[in-house]
Design a protein around this motif. Structure first.
Motif, PDB file in Angstrom:
ATOM      1  N   GLU A 388       0.836  -1.195   0.000  1.00 49.79           N
ATOM      2  CA  GLU A 388       0.000   0.000   0.000  1.00 49.79           C
ATOM      3  C   GLU A 388       0.878   1.253   0.000  1.00 49.79           C
ATOM      4  OE1 GLU A 388      -3.160   2.416  -0.202  1.00 49.79           O
ATOM      5  OE2 GLU A 388      -1.668   2.771   1.361  1.00 49.79           O
ATOM      6  N   LEU A 389       0.437   2.235  -0.750  1.00 49.53           N
ATOM      7  CA  LEU A 389       1.211   3.460  -0.950  1.00 49.53           C
ATOM      8  C   LEU A 389       1.613   4.115   0.363  1.00 49.53           C
ATOM      9  CD1 LEU A 389       2.255   5.627  -2.971  1.00 49.53           C
ATOM     10  CD2 LEU A 389       0.027   6.709  -2.782  1.00 49.53           C
ATOM     11  N   ARG A 390       0.694   4.148   1.332  1.00 47.53           N
ATOM     12  CA  ARG A 390       0.986   4.835   2.584  1.00 47.53           C
ATOM     13  C   ARG A 390       1.988   4.084   3.455  1.00 47.53           C
ATOM     14  NH1 ARG A 390      -5.305   6.562   3.074  1.00 47.53           N
ATOM     15  NH2 ARG A 390      -5.473   4.412   2.379  1.00 47.53           N
ATOM     16  N   ASP A 391       2.302   2.844   3.079  1.00 45.10           N
ATOM     17  CA  ASP A 391       3.318   2.069   3.802  1.00 45.10           C
ATOM     18  C   ASP A 391       4.695   2.178   3.170  1.00 45.10           C
ATOM     19  OD1 ASP A 391       1.419   1.147   5.611  1.00 45.10           O
ATOM     20  OD2 ASP A 391       0.882  -0.567   4.339  1.00 45.10           O
ATOM     21  N   ILE A 392       4.771   2.808   2.001  1.00 44.21           N
ATOM     22  CA  ILE A 392       6.040   2.935   1.276  1.00 44.21           C
ATOM     23  C   ILE A 392       6.770   4.187   1.756  1.00 44.21           C
ATOM     24  CG2 ILE A 392       7.113   3.170  -0.999  1.00 44.21           C
ATOM     25  CD1 ILE A 392       4.611   1.893  -2.197  1.00 44.21           C
ATOM     26  N   SER A 393       8.067   4.087   1.924  1.00 45.50           N
ATOM     27  CA  SER A 393       8.839   5.264   2.330  1.00 45.50           C
ATOM     28  C   SER A 393       8.819   6.286   1.202  1.00 45.50           C
ATOM     29  CB  SER A 393      10.287   4.888   2.657  1.00 45.50           C
ATOM     30  OG  SER A 393      10.987   4.534   1.480  1.00 45.50           O
ATOM     31  N   PRO A 394       8.711   7.583   1.533  1.00 45.81           N
ATOM     32  CA  PRO A 394       8.681   8.622   0.497  1.00 45.81           C
ATOM     33  C   PRO A 394       9.892   8.572  -0.421  1.00 45.81           C
ATOM     34  CG  PRO A 394       8.020   9.550   2.608  1.00 45.81           C
ATOM     35  CD  PRO A 394       8.516   8.152   2.881  1.00 45.81           C
ATOM     36  N   GLU A 395      11.070   8.237   0.138  1.00 47.41           N
ATOM     37  CA  GLU A 395      12.282   8.176  -0.673  1.00 47.41           C
ATOM     38  C   GLU A 395      12.187   7.077  -1.714  1.00 47.41           C
ATOM     39  OE1 GLU A 395      12.849  10.084   3.119  1.00 47.41           O
ATOM     40  OE2 GLU A 395      12.211   8.041   2.624  1.00 47.41           O
ATOM     41  N   ASN A 396      11.640   5.929  -1.320  1.00 47.59           N
ATOM     42  CA  ASN A 396      11.496   4.817  -2.252  1.00 47.59           C
ATOM     43  C   ASN A 396      10.465   5.117  -3.328  1.00 47.59           C
ATOM     44  OD1 ASN A 396       9.853   1.720  -2.396  1.00 47.59           O
ATOM     45  ND2 ASN A 396      11.918   2.010  -3.171  1.00 47.59           N
ATOM     46  N   LEU A 397       9.389   5.787  -2.937  1.00 47.42           N
ATOM     47  CA  LEU A 397       8.332   6.102  -3.893  1.00 47.42           C
ATOM     48  C   LEU A 397       8.852   7.005  -5.004  1.00 47.42           C
ATOM     49  CD1 LEU A 397       5.361   5.839  -4.672  1.00 47.42           C
ATOM     50  CD2 LEU A 397       4.883   7.822  -3.221  1.00 47.42           C
ATOM     51  N   ARG A 398       9.745   7.943  -4.654  1.00 47.56           N
ATOM     52  CA  ARG A 398      10.289   8.852  -5.671  1.00 47.56           C
ATOM     53  C   ARG A 398      11.082   8.102  -6.730  1.00 47.56           C
ATOM     54  NH1 ARG A 398       6.920  10.931  -3.564  1.00 47.56           N
ATOM     55  NH2 ARG A 398       6.907  12.681  -2.114  1.00 47.56           N
ATOM     56  N   LYS A 399      11.607   6.933  -6.368  1.00 45.51           N
ATOM     57  CA  LYS A 399      12.372   6.138  -7.338  1.00 45.51           C
ATOM     58  C   LYS A 399      11.473   5.269  -8.209  1.00 45.51           C
ATOM     59  CE  LYS A 399      16.295   5.887  -4.135  1.00 45.51           C
ATOM     60  NZ  LYS A 399      17.147   4.988  -3.306  1.00 45.51           N
ATOM     61  N   LEU A 400      10.229   5.110  -7.765  1.00 47.00           N
ATOM     62  CA  LEU A 400       9.302   4.254  -8.509  1.00 47.00           C
ATOM     63  C   LEU A 400       8.581   5.005  -9.618  1.00 47.00           C
ATOM     64  CD1 LEU A 400       7.638   2.237  -5.596  1.00 47.00           C
ATOM     65  CD2 LEU A 400       9.368   1.424  -7.197  1.00 47.00           C
ATOM     66  N   ALA A 401       8.217   6.251  -9.356  1.00 46.14           N
ATOM     67  CA  ALA A 401       7.375   6.969 -10.310  1.00 46.14           C
ATOM     68  C   ALA A 401       7.769   8.428 -10.375  1.00 46.14           C
ATOM     69  CB  ALA A 401       5.898   6.850  -9.904  1.00 46.14           C
ATOM     70  N   THR A 402       7.653   8.999 -11.550  1.00 47.62           N
ATOM     71  CA  THR A 402       7.883  10.431 -11.719  1.00 47.62           C
ATOM     72  C   THR A 402       6.903  10.973 -12.745  1.00 47.62           C
ATOM     73  OG1 THR A 402       9.597  12.112 -11.999  1.00 47.62           O
ATOM     74  CG2 THR A 402       9.561  10.337 -13.599  1.00 47.62           C
ATOM     75  N   VAL A 403       6.636  12.268 -12.625  1.00 41.74           N
ATOM     76  CA  VAL A 403       5.652  12.907 -13.492  1.00 41.74           C
ATOM     77  C   VAL A 403       6.340  13.988 -14.325  1.00 41.74           C
ATOM     78  CG1 VAL A 403       3.469  14.163 -13.590  1.00 41.74           C
ATOM     79  CG2 VAL A 403       3.875  12.508 -11.746  1.00 41.74           C
ATOM     80  N   ILE A 404       6.001  14.032 -15.592  1.00 42.39           N
ATOM     81  CA  ILE A 404       6.438  15.134 -16.451  1.00 42.39           C
ATOM     82  C   ILE A 404       5.210  15.979 -16.739  1.00 42.39           C
ATOM     83  CG2 ILE A 404       7.397  15.776 -18.691  1.00 42.39           C
ATOM     84  CD1 ILE A 404       9.032  13.246 -18.625  1.00 42.39           C
TER      85      ILE A 404
END
Length: 551
Positions: A388-404
């Motif tokens: 679940e997204l809220r269980d993922i560390s913010p630092e790890n999430l930034r490596k998973l997805a990015t928006v242009i």
């Protein structure tokens, strides 16, 4: 704020040590004066000359210690300001999207500049002076008690009474200080907007009208400065007026004792000097203590930004995107009872290319903000490979997805910096990102190539070049999911189609294109098309293909 004193303990210790020594040599010099005056009265030239050389050495020692203390104090002030600015910068930049949006960027700018300067002047300097002058006051009082308890008591009473009124300005000064911080932030906001909107203001010839906003805010700052100035003048000068009266009373008592023969003339001069030093210490307390206490709210606000925690996302797990992102029964509202998304269900598999299409305002951008961890107040589930997204560390999430996004922010630096953003990458990784993003195609036309200047917000680049740099940023970091949020809609159709086509051709890339229109010739290259309308996903793929979905 004690953390900054501990961090720069050596500088603090140097400044305090030599300041205290310098201050303590002051009453010693007064004692030397008393001895020399009494020797002069007695006509003892040899004794006078002997004391004169010692007094000269004391005075030189005072000057040298004051110099070392002053240099150490300024070094500490610089280090204090540097550390506080760095911590404040980190605290602001690490805020979640929700909390960052609570204030205007001009306010943050004002906090990092004006607040820090104010605290350096009113906090670090005040603290050092209060300690050194406090020690001096106790020593001087002790010397006066040794020579004459009566004069010492008179000096103490006069000094305290003359310094009490300025302390009453404390609450007023605290209130005015906070008010000035906020007013200055408003002026900074109007200045920032005027600078950013220079082209619009110039092209429409509306400078006189727009200038009224800044002039009004500037007037408020001046009004606040006048109020603060009156308060500070009261703090600094009311005590001085009362001090003259205290000096008169003290001189009357000491002079009377000298006339009666109870004390020598040298002792009289010494007491007048000591009272001046003691009164000066009390003056410092009367002036600096309100300044110190008056910054309580500013300190609270500043440390709140420095120590503020991300209360939206506190996950610690590392997730991956080797299988899919799954969204189940997702609902979200910015304001209560006004839903933006309702019961959204969909999945996005690794390496899949999906287009999310719908009219402006239907909730598409909100959905991708939720997918990338901008808001935590949703109901339902968002899972990356089951986590679940809220269980993922913010630092790890930034490596998973990015928006242009449609408007790519470009730093006023080189192309290299705008791609690497200060991080270190191998030459191989950089060249691969340049090739995949297409940046290498326009580099030969840029003066300086990879180290060529981009200008403020990419003013030296075309829209297509800025978007390709944004792609390179994402690709060099090996993100698992690339989201194109109207990312090529601001550039010409030919370049937009070219960039999107290149992304669709990358076999390992998971791509989610969010748009309100479909570009010719690209529909069939997407694995799936998803339509959204009024915050819900709608089953009308055929309508999308026939361009019937409202735009």
């Amino acid at each position: 704020m004690l953390r900054y004193y501990r961090k720069h303990f050596v500088l603090v210790a140097l400044a305090l040590t030599f300041s205290i020594i310098s201050q303590l040599l002051t009453p010693i010099s007064a004692i030397m004066e008393q001895k020399m005056i009494d020797l002069i009265v007695k006509g003892d030239m040899q004794g006078f000359l002997g004391f004169l050389w010692i007094a000269g050495a004391v005075v030189m020692g005072m000057a040298l210690c004051a110099l070392i203390s002053g240099i150490s104090e300024r070094f500490f002030n610089a280090a204090f300001g540097e550390s506080l600015r760095n911590d404040l910068y980190d605290g602001i930049m690490q805020r979640s999207t929700v909390r960052f949006g609570e204030k205007d960027t001009a306010q943050y700018t004002s906090y990092v500049t004006n607040n820090v300067n104010m605290l350096v002047q009113n906090l670090s300097k005040s603290t050092l002076y209060l300690v050194s002058y406090g020690v001096t006051a106790f020593v001087v009082l002790g010397i006066m008690i040794y020579y004459s308890p009566i004069l010492a008591a008179a000096s103490l009473i006069c000094g305290v009474l003359s310094r009490s009124p300025p302390l009453k300005f404390n609450k007023r000064f605290s209130r005015q200080t906070v008010e000035r911080v906020e007013i200055t932030a408003v002026m900074s906001m109007h200045l920032k907007e005027a600078l950013n909107g220079h082209e619009v203001i110039s092209s429409l010839g509306v400078l006189p009208a727009v200038r009224k906003r800044f002039a009004s805010a500037n007037s408020e700052v001046a009004r606040s400065d006048r109020k603060v100035g009156i308060t500070i003048a009261g703090i600094e000068n009311i005590g001085s007026v009362l001090d003259k009266e205290a000096w008169f009373i003290n001189f009357f008592i000491a002079g009377s004792m000298a006339v009666r023969g109870d004390i020598t003339v040298g002792t009289l001069v010494m007491f007048i000097s000591l009272f001046g030093y003691f009164s000066g210490c009390m003056t410092m307390y009367a002036q600096l203590l309100p300044l110190l206490l008056g910054n309580k709210d500013t300190i609270k606000l500043t440390l709140g930004l420095v120590d503020g925690k991300n209360t939206e996302f506190n996950g610690v797990k590392d997730a991956s995107l080797e299988k899919e992102i799954s969204v189940k029964d997702l609902s979200f509202s910015y304001k209560q009872d006004i839903p933006v998304l309702q019961g959204v269900d969909f999945s996005l598999k690794k390496s899949e290319k999906v287009a999310l299409i719908g009219p402006s305002g239907c909730g598409k951008s909100t959905l991708i903000k939720l997918l990338t961890g901008n808001y935590s107040g949703y109901t339902g589930e968002i899972r990356y490979d089951g986590t679940e997204l809220r269980d993922i560390s913010p630092e790890n999430l930034r490596k998973l997805a990015t928006v242009i996004h449609q408007n790519t922010f470009i730093f006023n630096d080189t192309i290299r910096f705008n791609i690497c953003l200060g991080e270190d990458f191998s030459d191989e990784a950089l060249q691969k990102a340049l090739s995949l993003s297409g940046v290498d195609r326009f580099l030969p036309s840029i003066s300086g190539g990879l180290d060529g200047a981009c200008g403020e917000n990419g003013s030296h680049l075309s829209g297509g070049q800025r978007q390709r740099i944004a792609l390179a940023r994402a690709l060099i970091r090996g993100v698992n999911l690339l989201i194109l949020d109207e990312g090529v809609s601001a550039i010409d159709v030919s370049t937009a189609n070219e960039i999107e086509s290149e992304l669709l051709a990358m076999p390992e890339l998971t791509l989610l294109t969010v748009t309100h229109r479909i570009k010719d010739g690209l529909i069939d290259r997407y694995d799936r098309l998803i339509a959204m309308n009024d915050g819900v996903l709608v089953d009308n793929t055929a309508a999308i293909a026939n361009r019937e979905l409202p735009a």
